[in-house]
Design a protein around this motif. Structure first.
Motif, PDB file in Angstrom:
ATOM      1  N   ALA A   1      -7.944  23.969  -8.300  1.00  7.34           N
ATOM      2  CA  ALA A   1      -9.169  23.309  -8.780  1.00  7.34           C
ATOM      3  C   ALA A   1      -9.634  22.255  -7.777  1.00  7.34           C
ATOM      4  CB  ALA A   1      -8.915  22.674 -10.146  1.00  7.34           C
ATOM      5  N   LEU A   2      -8.662  21.641  -7.123  1.00  4.49           N
ATOM      6  CA  LEU A   2      -8.971  20.547  -6.203  1.00  4.49           C
ATOM      7  C   LEU A   2      -9.671  21.036  -4.938  1.00  4.49           C
ATOM      8  CD1 LEU A   2      -8.464  17.496  -5.602  1.00  4.49           C
ATOM      9  CD2 LEU A   2      -6.305  18.162  -4.548  1.00  4.49           C
ATOM     10  N   THR A   3      -9.392  22.269  -4.540  1.00  8.83           N
ATOM     11  CA  THR A   3      -9.852  22.695  -3.212  1.00  8.83           C
ATOM     12  C   THR A   3     -10.728  23.942  -3.187  1.00  8.83           C
ATOM     13  OG1 THR A   3      -7.845  24.005  -2.969  1.00  8.83           O
ATOM     14  CG2 THR A   3      -7.801  21.798  -2.036  1.00  8.83           C
TER      15      THR A   3
ATOM     16  N   PRO B   1      -4.460  13.834  -5.576  1.00  7.09           N
ATOM     17  CA  PRO B   1      -4.740  12.424  -5.878  1.00  7.09           C
ATOM     18  C   PRO B   1      -3.992  12.018  -7.145  1.00  7.09           C
ATOM     19  CG  PRO B   1      -6.776  13.690  -5.539  1.00  7.09           C
ATOM     20  CD  PRO B   1      -5.661  14.672  -5.696  1.00  7.09           C
ATOM     21  N   LEU B   2      -3.167  10.998  -7.025  1.00  3.82           N
ATOM     22  CA  LEU B   2      -2.309  10.587  -8.144  1.00  3.82           C
ATOM     23  C   LEU B   2      -2.735   9.225  -8.675  1.00  3.82           C
ATOM     24  CD1 LEU B   2       1.138  11.575  -6.598  1.00  3.82           C
ATOM     25  CD2 LEU B   2      -0.075  12.782  -8.427  1.00  3.82           C
ATOM     26  N   GLU B   3      -2.535   9.033  -9.961  1.00  2.00           N
ATOM     27  CA  GLU B   3      -2.806   7.718 -10.565  1.00  2.00           C
ATOM     28  C   GLU B   3      -1.963   6.651  -9.868  1.00  2.00           C
ATOM     29  OE1 GLU B   3      -3.667   6.632 -14.175  1.00  2.00           O
ATOM     30  OE2 GLU B   3      -5.026   8.333 -14.479  1.00  2.00           O
ATOM     31  N   GLU B   4      -0.719   7.011  -9.614  1.00  2.66           N
ATOM     32  CA  GLU B   4       0.201   6.033  -9.051  1.00  2.66           C
ATOM     33  C   GLU B   4       1.240   6.754  -8.208  1.00  2.66           C
ATOM     34  OE1 GLU B   4      -0.429   2.763  -8.757  1.00  2.66           O
ATOM     35  OE2 GLU B   4      -0.315   2.443 -10.922  1.00  2.66           O
TER      36      GLU B   4
ATOM     37  N   LEU C   1       0.052  23.903  -9.531  1.00  2.86           N
ATOM     38  CA  LEU C   1      -0.589  24.804  -8.573  1.00  2.86           C
ATOM     39  C   LEU C   1      -2.047  25.052  -8.983  1.00  2.86           C
ATOM     40  CD1 LEU C   1       0.078  26.439  -6.055  1.00  2.86           C
ATOM     41  CD2 LEU C   1       0.815  28.320  -7.528  1.00  2.86           C
ATOM     42  N   GLN C   2      -2.288  25.144 -10.272  1.00  3.62           N
ATOM     43  CA  GLN C   2      -3.671  25.304 -10.761  1.00  3.62           C
ATOM     44  C   GLN C   2      -4.497  24.073 -10.398  1.00  3.62           C
ATOM     45  OE1 GLN C   2      -4.463  28.243 -11.721  1.00  3.62           O
ATOM     46  NE2 GLN C   2      -2.316  28.858 -11.722  1.00  3.62           N
TER      47      GLN C   2
ATOM     48  N   ASN D   1       2.088   2.823   2.196  1.00  4.15           N
ATOM     49  CA  ASN D   1       1.910   3.666   3.378  1.00  4.15           C
ATOM     50  C   ASN D   1       2.821   3.266   4.524  1.00  4.15           C
ATOM     51  OD1 ASN D   1       0.049   5.599   2.611  1.00  4.15           O
ATOM     52  ND2 ASN D   1      -1.661   4.183   2.883  1.00  4.15           N
TER      53      ASN D   1
ATOM     54  N   GLU E   1      -0.538  10.639   2.100  1.00  3.40           N
ATOM     55  CA  GLU E   1      -1.519  10.724   1.016  1.00  3.40           C
ATOM     56  C   GLU E   1      -2.797  11.452   1.439  1.00  3.40           C
ATOM     57  OE1 GLU E   1      -3.746   7.248  -0.072  1.00  3.40           O
ATOM     58  OE2 GLU E   1      -3.254   6.211   1.773  1.00  3.40           O
ATOM     59  N   HIS E   2      -2.935  11.697   2.757  1.00  2.83           N
ATOM     60  CA  HIS E   2      -4.129  12.399   3.237  1.00  2.83           C
ATOM     61  C   HIS E   2      -3.883  13.889   3.475  1.00  2.83           C
ATOM     62  CE1 HIS E   2      -6.105   8.598   3.457  1.00  2.83           C
ATOM     63  NE2 HIS E   2      -5.265   8.128   4.361  1.00  2.83           N
TER      64      HIS E   2
ATOM     65  N   VAL F   1     -11.348  16.622 -10.517  1.00  2.00           N
ATOM     66  CA  VAL F   1     -11.318  16.119  -9.146  1.00  2.00           C
ATOM     67  C   VAL F   1     -11.509  17.276  -8.183  1.00  2.00           C
ATOM     68  CG1 VAL F   1     -10.098  14.613  -7.535  1.00  2.00           C
ATOM     69  CG2 VAL F   1      -9.361  14.722  -9.911  1.00  2.00           C
ATOM     70  N   PHE F   2     -12.282  17.037  -7.133  1.00  2.00           N
ATOM     71  CA  PHE F   2     -12.434  18.021  -6.069  1.00  2.00           C
ATOM     72  C   PHE F   2     -12.335  17.287  -4.743  1.00  2.00           C
ATOM     73  CE2 PHE F   2     -15.129  20.474  -3.079  1.00  2.00           C
ATOM     74  CZ  PHE F   2     -14.392  21.650  -3.064  1.00  2.00           C
TER      75      PHE F   2
ATOM     76  N   PRO G   1      -4.520  19.407   0.836  1.00  2.00           N
ATOM     77  CA  PRO G   1      -4.648  17.995   0.457  1.00  2.00           C
ATOM     78  C   PRO G   1      -3.408  17.532  -0.298  1.00  2.00           C
ATOM     79  CG  PRO G   1      -5.836  19.333  -1.120  1.00  2.00           C
ATOM     80  CD  PRO G   1      -5.296  20.279  -0.071  1.00  2.00           C
TER      81      PRO G   1
ATOM     82  N   PHE H   1      -4.048  22.221  -7.778  1.00  6.85           N
ATOM     83  CA  PHE H   1      -4.354  22.323  -6.347  1.00  6.85           C
ATOM     84  C   PHE H   1      -5.510  23.294  -6.108  1.00  6.85           C
ATOM     85  CE2 PHE H   1      -0.502  20.016  -5.523  1.00  6.85           C
ATOM     86  CZ  PHE H   1      -0.741  19.408  -4.310  1.00  6.85           C
TER      87      PHE H   1
ATOM     88  N   TYR I   1      -6.020  -0.084  -6.522  1.00  5.48           N
ATOM     89  CA  TYR I   1      -5.640   0.516  -5.242  1.00  5.48           C
ATOM     90  C   TYR I   1      -5.681   2.045  -5.315  1.00  5.48           C
ATOM     91  CZ  TYR I   1      -3.454   1.656  -0.915  1.00  5.48           C
ATOM     92  OH  TYR I   1      -3.238   2.192   0.324  1.00  5.48           O
ATOM     93  N   SER I   2      -5.145   2.595  -6.391  1.00 11.26           N
ATOM     94  CA  SER I   2      -5.152   4.053  -6.543  1.00 11.26           C
ATOM     95  C   SER I   2      -6.590   4.537  -6.663  1.00 11.26           C
ATOM     96  CB  SER I   2      -4.353   4.444  -7.785  1.00 11.26           C
ATOM     97  OG  SER I   2      -4.856   5.638  -8.348  1.00 11.26           O
TER      98      SER I   2
ATOM     99  N   ASP J   1       0.823  -1.217   0.000  1.00  9.92           N
ATOM    100  CA  ASP J   1       0.000   0.000   0.000  1.00  9.92           C
ATOM    101  C   ASP J   1       0.854   1.262   0.000  1.00  9.92           C
ATOM    102  OD1 ASP J   1       1.022   0.170   2.516  1.00  9.92           O
ATOM    103  OD2 ASP J   1      -0.889   0.040   3.565  1.00  9.92           O
TER     104      ASP J   1
END
Lengths: 308, 308
Positions: free
Chosen positions: A299-301, A226-229, A294-295, A92, A208-209, B219-220, A223, A297, B185-186, A90
């Motif tokens: 969009a993500l939040t 979120p990555l593909e891998e 950065l863009q 982690n 990852e959190h 993604v958000f 945050p 990030f 997993y991802s 995992d």
């Protein structure tokens, strides 16, 4: 240009992840911090120690990123600090396979004269006495002192760790370490308690959190992207610290609002670090890629709610 | 006013956490969803089933929150669904101590005539055949169908689950369930795969680590509010779903940007739910508290970086 003084390991790593394994490659907290901070307009220097076995090309790599390496002692006949680890599926958690302190065992850090008045000091994960010794050598009070540490020092050198924690403005630790240091499970309560130990700002890294920034009752959350891998998490925390301290050193603004931007930049740079083995991705990373992420990030939040 | 149709359990729970334990109290997915959605300007109704042992005061509680309970069948001589669980010290995991399906075993949902044209349908966690049956009874196509489910149905009724997943616009599941359903997993890859199963929007709930909303490459992320203490996590996921679907039903806007607001409201309401046992906090919660916590969510996540 402001100065950023970095102390930490410059080392060999051998890493195994579900995606493959490496021989001895470039590693170490100060290496990752330095590479990450090199994306900002700062003068930075590393204080560390390596052995005679440390390749000149690795030192050149740092120099080429405009990192002053005059504070990296090369011990004649000595061997460089080596760490080897294997990540679980995992990614982690990991097992340490081997740790060879080598020249790190007797390390006496010497801050280059030119950096004794650095505006920002980034104390990477190392023995707390080494971290304290660096602070002792400063001739002017830094604008900001950031400390990273780990559970190992809480287990083996707690009094020395508490002494240096007292002297810093920002501490960056992961969630489990925050719980161990404070004895509180709730991260809100943990941060409250750690504030009383000295640091005005507490940054809790959750991998990852994402990461939390606390200043008293103020809280900010960045945050992880979120990555593909995730390919190799090694150095992600140090890269985060390098992005944070590099950004703060550049902007020379230690307000809570600016710290927010610092941890966004830290998360941004860490999200690249994990895309390849070791320092590989950070070596080739371009500033434009960081800006464009950065863009992502944002969009993500970012959201825009009208009260209803 | 738009209509929100909710299907899910209305039940008895007995809960044990490190902070104490309860006798049989009001529980059930539809209960939490309904209470949470009641903070929005929507007409909502619950489709569910209870036994004759279900107290009138619990039904009155729902009615007092302006929830139409004509779709809650009361089975003569029947016993209400009962769940009992004990949380571990970290509150992130729990053991189920007892599950008594009772009247739920033969539940045939009947959608009230007045709700067969509901704009939003929220399919709470239940047997996928029950969820499908509700959709079969709709006379007009809803603007948005949201489905919540759990690993239990993936283990025991996967084909039926896949059939209903095909028919919905939004799926909300937790991270482990997303991994199980997709075999990835991802979470980025998991969401991609779940998109191909039908849902245009995939919401992955990560408990104390927040929630992710995916729409293709968009993604958000909504963080969970860092709390001093989580008292009882029961119903947090359902409260999240109720806040999300209630907000969307009120605003009647199914754009990605508005969905972001929906998951912020979901996280907002869930952050209250966990502050007390069972539905206690949601019963007394005031709209002003929700609005004021929205400001906390903004402070927690909003930043303003100039490129440097």
């Amino acid at each position: 240009m402001n100065k950023l003084l970095i102390v930490g390991t410059v080392a060999f790593d051998a890493i195994e992840t579900p995606f493959g394994k490496t021989d001895k490659i470039l590693g170490g907290a100060a290496t990752y911090i330095g590479l990450s901070a090199s994306f900002f307009k700062v003068k930075s220097a590393i204080v560390s120690v390596v052995g005679e076995d440390f390749p000149q090309e690795y030192l050149d790599l740092l120099t080429n990123k405009n990192i002053d390496i005059s504070g990296i002692e090369v011990v004649k006949g000595g061997k460089t600090f080596f760490w080897s680890g294997k990540y679980h599926n995992d990614l982690n958690s990991r097992d340490t396979l081997d740790t060879q302190l080598n020249v790190l065992a007797d390390f006496n850090p010497v801050v280059p004269n030119d950096y004794k008045d650095a505006e920002v000091v980034m104390l990477g994960n190392l023995h707390p006495l080494v971290q304290s010794s660096v602070l002792d050598q400063m001739t002017t009070t830094p604008k900001l002192i950031v400390l990273d540490t780990m559970n190992f020092w809480m287990d083996c050198a707690l009094p020395e760790l508490m002494d240096v924690i007292k002297r810093v403005d920002v501490i960056t630790i992961n969630d489990e370490e925050a719980r161990q240091l404070s004895g509180e499970y709730s991260l809100v309560k943990a941060a409250e308690k750690i504030h009383t130990m000295g640091p005005k700002y507490v940054v809790i890294k959750k991998g990852e959190h994402g990461a939390l920034l606390f200043e008293g009752k103020n809280v900010f959350f960045a945050p992880a992207l979120p990555l593909e891998e995730v390919f190799d998490p090694t150095g992600a925390g140090d890269t985060f610290a390098g992005g944070f301290s590099g950004y703060i050193a550049q902007s020379e603004n230690v307000s809570f609002d600016n710290m927010k931007n610092g941890i966004i930049y830290g998360s941004n740079l860490a999200s690249f670090c994990v895309e390849k083995f070791g320092t590989e991705r950070m070596e080739t990373l371009e500033k434009e890629e960081v800006h464009s992420r950065l863009q992502q990030f944002k969009a993500l939040t970012q959201f825009d709610i009208e009260l209803s």
